[in-house]
Design a protein around this motif. Structure first.
Motif, short mmCIF file in Angstrom:
data_model
loop_
_atom_site.label_atom_id
_atom_site.label_comp_id
_atom_site.label_asym_id
_atom_site.label_seq_id
_atom_site.Cartn_x
_atom_site.Cartn_y
_atom_site.Cartn_z
N ALA A 1 -6.36 -8.02 3.48
CA ALA A 1 -5.57 -8.83 2.42
C ALA A 1 -4.35 -7.80 2.02
O ALA A 1 -4.23 -6.67 2.06
N ALA A 2 -3.50 -8.78 1.34
CA ALA A 2 -2.25 -7.96 0.89
C ALA A 2 -2.46 -7.09 -0.38
O ALA A 2 -3.73 -7.21 -1.21
N ALA A 3 -1.97 -6.12 -0.75
CA ALA A 3 -1.97 -5.13 -1.66
C ALA A 3 -2.19 -5.89 -2.81
O ALA A 3 -2.82 -5.48 -3.82
N ASN A 4 -1.13 -6.92 -3.31
CA ASN A 4 -1.44 -7.77 -4.36
C ASN A 4 -1.17 -9.09 -3.85
O ASN A 4 0.05 -9.68 -3.98
N PRO A 5 -2.20 -9.76 -3.65
CA PRO A 5 -2.41 -11.29 -3.27
C PRO A 5 -1.86 -12.13 -4.26
O PRO A 5 -1.19 -13.12 -3.75
#
Length: 141
Positions: A101-105
């Motif tokens: 998952a992205a650091a800040n989805p």
């Protein structure tokens, strides 16, 4: 006294069959050279065969080339295929890739939505970026 001129009747004319046989012979020679190269590569790739046996195969390839190549391919053909497949490696049939998952989805999805609204990307591309931001695997639509 010999004449230095050549008459038209003495000039060799190649017919279609002469060209056909020449091409066929050249094909067989090229195929034989390819097989000999494969045999030599296989001999040095085989770590289970002793050095003396390798030398013996090479000597026979030089002295009795066609017969030795035929015997080698018949006697050690399966081993050749096995060693070649080991050399190539095995391609996995399952996809083990799992994106993180992205650091800040939320920010990634907002940026993708802005690109979608601007018309830069399609709905399918937006779905893929959203799935990637959430850490899911996207297979496409």
């Amino acid at each position: 006294m010999l004449s230095a001129t050549v008459s038209h009747s003495e000039v060799a004319v190649l017919g279609i069959w002469d060209i056909f046989w020449f091409a066929l012979v050249m094909f067989y020679i090229a195929a034989y050279i390819y097989v000999v190269a494969l045999i030599i590569i296989d001999l040095f790739r085989d770590h289970t065969l002793a050095g003396g046996w390798k030398a013996l195969w090479i000597i026979f390839l030089v002295l009795v080339p066609f017969l030795t190549a035929l015997v080698y391919v018949i006697a050690r053909g399966r081993g050749m295929a096995a060693r070649a497949s080991i050399r190539r490696g095995v391609v996995p049939e399952t996809d083990e890739y799992r994106p993180a998952a992205a650091a800040n989805p939320t920010a990634e999805i907002e940026r993708a939505k802005a690109l979608l609204d601007a018309g830069t990307i399609s709905q399918g591309e937006f779905d893929a970026l959203k799935s990637k931001a959430l850490g899911n695997q996207f297979f496409g639509a």
